[in-house]
Design a protein around this motif. Structure first.
Motif, PDB file in Angstrom:
ATOM      1  N   VAL A  44      15.599  28.489  46.418  1.00 48.98           N
ATOM      2  CA  VAL A  44      15.383  28.904  44.971  1.00 48.98           C
ATOM      3  C   VAL A  44      14.657  30.563  45.017  1.00 48.98           C
ATOM      4  CG1 VAL A  44      13.896  26.378  44.672  1.00 48.98           C
ATOM      5  CG2 VAL A  44      12.664  28.572  46.302  1.00 48.98           C
ATOM      6  N   GLU A  45      15.162  30.501  43.955  1.00 51.62           N
ATOM      7  CA  GLU A  45      14.192  31.938  43.372  1.00 51.62           C
ATOM      8  C   GLU A  45      13.160  32.376  43.516  1.00 51.62           C
ATOM      9  OE1 GLU A  45      17.142  33.251  40.396  1.00 51.62           O
ATOM     10  OE2 GLU A  45      17.872  35.136  41.578  1.00 51.62           O
ATOM     11  N   VAL A  46      13.101  33.724  43.379  1.00 53.21           N
ATOM     12  CA  VAL A  46      11.965  34.298  43.545  1.00 53.21           C
ATOM     13  C   VAL A  46      11.719  35.571  42.736  1.00 53.21           C
ATOM     14  CG1 VAL A  46       9.684  35.120  44.406  1.00 53.21           C
ATOM     15  CG2 VAL A  46      10.906  33.222  45.652  1.00 53.21           C
ATOM     16  N   LEU A  47      11.468  35.950  41.334  1.00 51.47           N
ATOM     17  CA  LEU A  47      11.689  36.574  40.971  1.00 51.47           C
ATOM     18  C   LEU A  47      10.009  37.701  40.442  1.00 51.47           C
ATOM     19  CD1 LEU A  47      13.199  34.475  39.461  1.00 51.47           C
ATOM     20  CD2 LEU A  47      14.074  36.389  38.125  1.00 51.47           C
ATOM     21  N   THR A 142      14.456  40.120  43.055  1.00 55.82           N
ATOM     22  CA  THR A 142      14.499  39.263  42.776  1.00 55.82           C
ATOM     23  C   THR A 142      14.795  38.498  44.630  1.00 55.82           C
ATOM     24  OG1 THR A 142      16.674  38.625  42.958  1.00 55.82           O
ATOM     25  CG2 THR A 142      15.878  38.813  40.869  1.00 55.82           C
TER      26      THR A 142
ATOM     27  N   LEU B  27       9.531  27.137  38.840  1.00 47.60           N
ATOM     28  CA  LEU B  27       8.560  26.297  40.465  1.00 47.60           C
ATOM     29  C   LEU B  27       6.862  26.978  39.844  1.00 47.60           C
ATOM     30  CD1 LEU B  27      11.976  25.314  43.032  1.00 47.60           C
ATOM     31  CD2 LEU B  27      10.530  23.623  41.081  1.00 47.60           C
ATOM     32  N   ALA B  34       4.421  36.053  42.485  1.00 50.98           N
ATOM     33  CA  ALA B  34       5.630  35.417  41.613  1.00 50.98           C
ATOM     34  C   ALA B  34       6.715  34.893  40.804  1.00 50.98           C
ATOM     35  CB  ALA B  34       6.839  36.154  42.651  1.00 50.98           C
ATOM     36  N   ALA B  35       7.731  34.464  40.183  1.00 50.88           N
ATOM     37  CA  ALA B  35       8.369  33.328  39.307  1.00 50.88           C
ATOM     38  C   ALA B  35       9.468  32.647  40.513  1.00 50.88           C
ATOM     39  CB  ALA B  35       8.929  33.667  38.486  1.00 50.88           C
ATOM     40  N   VAL B  36       9.259  31.566  40.620  1.00 45.59           N
ATOM     41  CA  VAL B  36       9.753  30.605  41.901  1.00 45.59           C
ATOM     42  C   VAL B  36      11.106  29.909  40.993  1.00 45.59           C
ATOM     43  CG1 VAL B  36      10.143  29.214  43.666  1.00 45.59           C
ATOM     44  CG2 VAL B  36       7.713  31.148  43.193  1.00 45.59           C
ATOM     45  N   VAL B  37      12.276  29.985  40.808  1.00 43.89           N
ATOM     46  CA  VAL B  37      13.109  29.194  39.920  1.00 43.89           C
ATOM     47  C   VAL B  37      14.124  28.274  40.923  1.00 43.89           C
ATOM     48  CG1 VAL B  37      14.969  29.378  38.293  1.00 43.89           C
ATOM     49  CG2 VAL B  37      12.370  31.051  38.095  1.00 43.89           C
ATOM     50  N   GLU B  38      14.517  27.288  40.797  1.00 47.61           N
ATOM     51  CA  GLU B  38      15.662  26.432  41.140  1.00 47.61           C
ATOM     52  C   GLU B  38      16.917  27.353  40.265  1.00 47.61           C
ATOM     53  OE1 GLU B  38      16.190  23.698  43.546  1.00 47.61           O
ATOM     54  OE2 GLU B  38      14.596  23.601  42.720  1.00 47.61           O
ATOM     55  N   PRO B  39      17.979  27.724  41.271  1.00 45.20           N
ATOM     56  CA  PRO B  39      19.135  28.162  40.759  1.00 45.20           C
ATOM     57  C   PRO B  39      19.878  26.966  40.065  1.00 45.20           C
ATOM     58  CG  PRO B  39      18.718  29.477  43.025  1.00 45.20           C
ATOM     59  CD  PRO B  39      17.761  27.410  43.110  1.00 45.20           C
ATOM     60  N   LEU B  47      21.406  38.783  35.444  1.00 42.13           N
ATOM     61  CA  LEU B  47      20.381  39.832  35.741  1.00 42.13           C
ATOM     62  C   LEU B  47      20.296  40.563  34.139  1.00 42.13           C
ATOM     63  CD1 LEU B  47      20.729  38.558  38.051  1.00 42.13           C
ATOM     64  CD2 LEU B  47      18.068  38.931  38.163  1.00 42.13           C
ATOM     65  N   LEU B  91      11.080  37.604  31.820  1.00 42.42           N
ATOM     66  CA  LEU B  91      10.150  38.912  32.575  1.00 42.42           C
ATOM     67  C   LEU B  91       9.002  39.940  31.481  1.00 42.42           C
ATOM     68  CD1 LEU B  91      10.924  38.946  36.104  1.00 42.42           C
ATOM     69  CD2 LEU B  91       9.845  37.207  35.520  1.00 42.42           C
TER      70      LEU B  91
END
Lengths: 350, 350
Positions: A44-47, A142, B27, B34-39, B47, B91
């Motif tokens: 998963v991606e962290v931003l 990220t 997520l 930080a934010a956590v995102v499912e690709p 971006l 963001l």
């Protein structure tokens, strides 16, 4: 020669020319409307985004340009580390005063790229604009992490132990040392400074060039060695209270256990300050705070050894939601609210 | 009541409280390091970051707070659209002067979130800090696109036609109208303004609340209807020259074909200005510029109809790398460098 002698395109080219070869996953980098990136499989991606504003987060009279660039990336890498993630790319947005010397611009970029290179973070894009006021750097980073290895602030449970990496207070002491220095002796002269002005490089370097705990965060996440993690960007008191709030727990911090560096402690005491209070409330220590269940203590400490980062147990998370600092005072034990340790209860937005 | 009466945490909570329910793929959202995102499966990620700085990109005396928030997101959505991508998350990083009224803060956020909701973009995180100078908004937006559908600036080939969406010059005219207005009559009073001050809502609205061409960009990408695409944020002349440079081609723009809105044209002419030059060099039109091979012309125009956006053929990309504006002058045809159309050759960074 200042940045106002150049077009935005010229300045972007100065950055692009210093970038290393693009990694395979960067399909479109600097120079288009946006970057295009291949996601990493099974992660998963962290931003995160964080800004450094002149006059708020740094003072150009004693923070050299390369340190400004370094710090702008470091504060973001620290956030990525706190999630247990591996950093991947950065977007660099800068608002530049017209009078900014071109050489300072180049050195800011150099400081940024040196740290990026160290952590194999690629600059994939950004933005340049002029500023009618302060110099500002706004950086987005990220990273990626396996879904079940992501660390948040939410998982601390009563009985988990409170650990902190590295040492505390050095950055706050370093900032005071730099502020107290005279401008003719200080700026850009970090080597000689320690002698003439009671400057300890151990402290000033910690303020100017913090080392984000990227490897430690990744290993804690990978080994699932903690139930919660956060970085100390705004100080220990703030971080403990944020994790406590997010996790629905409280905390008792043992003042005697706080890992305050010798140089910082000496400087605080020489200036009549309470070292514990200063270290607990001072900011800019980009260390990690973690919640570690007793059963995972060995796993956590092994992760820290593998990362080459010292860690210290400083207290315990509690079912009672108070966040306390426990000190011995004239032979007895006193608990006080951690947030008031420095005589500062909380900071308004000003 | 100003933002300085609140803590950073209070202000973050004011934003978080207005966010819609988090989508499944988010997520971890606002409130962690930080934010956590499912690709998204089978898509690459896009971006972009863009800043709005008070005194450079907007003037608070005539740009109401909700328009500031709207524009900060719109300029980024326009970049995502220019890549053919679907926007996904934002963001929001803000540097706030201490004297900013809380109501203005709320309205900036409301303007931002209204546009976000319209395009189903979720705010996944951000940063708040104070500013000792101007108000600044720095916004990162990510989106996704199928790898082979991503549009870049690089693919234009000689013989491809040059298309532009919507109309040009309205935002530049609107900005001038707003600047010329008197401060007692203008601010926050867009309804009545048109009558008293020669303000055309068709122009001022285009400046204050640009509509990024998100759907058009996605459809152009999905239908592979263009070989290159870019948005007009810094004006037509800049965009044509950037695409030409990235693609290794030149361009001839037909001045008579430029889609200049009636209200803008009338205003330019009433003020003794050359409407073509103003429209070609004025910024803030968040329209898309595209390179369309003649064989894909029908496909492109169908995409535009499906998006509900008018498009106009304004010229052709050429093998000769000059970027020219073709005008008829006293019965003969004159080619001049597009970059000098407004008498402004290029802008230094100041």
């Amino acid at each position: 020669v200042t940045v106002s002698d150049f077009t935005e395109r010229d300045l972007i080219a100065r950055i692009a020319d210093r970038l290393p070869a693009a990694p395979d996953w960067l399909l479109v980098g600097v120079g288009d409307d946006a970057a295009v990136v291949e996601p990493e499989r099974n992660r998963v991606e962290v931003l995160t985004v964080d800004a450094l504003v002149e006059g708020v987060h740094f003072d150009r009279t004693f923070v050299p340009p390369d340190a400004i660039g370094h710090r702008a990336l470091a504060v973001n890498l620290s956030d990525i580390a706190a999630m247990g993630a591996a950093p991947r790319l950065a977007l660099l947005s800068m608002a530049l005063p017209a009078a900014l010397p071109l050489d300072d611009f180049d050195r800011i970029v150099a400081g940024f790229l040196a740290l990026a290179s160290q952590h194999r973070v690629h600059v994939a894009g950004g933005n340049l604009t002029r500023s009618p006021g302060p110099l500002m750097l706004d950086v987005t980073v990220t990273g990626t992490v396996k879904r079940r290895q992501a660390l948040t602030r939410r998982g601390a449970r009563p009985g988990d132990e409170i650990y902190v990496s590295g040492a505390m207070g050095a950055a706050a002491a370093g900032l005071q040392m730099l502020r107290d220095g005279t401008s003719e002796d200080l700026p850009y002269n970090r080597d000689a400074a320690g002698v003439a002005h009671d400057l300890s490089p151990a402290c000033t370097e910690r303020y100017l060039c913090p080392e984000p705990r990227v490897r430690l965060g990744m290993l804690i996440g990978r080994n699932r060695a903690a139930t919660a993690c956060m970085d100390l960007s705004d100080g220990l008191a703030d971080a403990v209270s944020q994790v406590a709030c997010a996790s629905g727990v409280g905390a008792v911090i043992d003042a005697g256990a706080l890992p305050i560096g010798n140089a910082a402690r000496r400087w605080f005491e020489a200036h009549g300050l309470d070292a514990v209070a200063e270290a607990a409330t001072g900011g800019d220590d980009y260390e990690l705070l973690a919640a570690v269940p007793p059963k995972r203590r060995r796993r956590f400490e092994q992760s820290a050894r593998a990362a080459g980062t010292p860690v210290t147990r400083i207290g315990v998370w509690t079912a009672d939601t108070a966040v306390l600092l426990r000190r011995s005072h004239e032979g007895s034990i006193v608990d006080m609210p951690l947030s008031s340790a420095g005589g500062r209860t909380f900071r308004h937005f000003q």
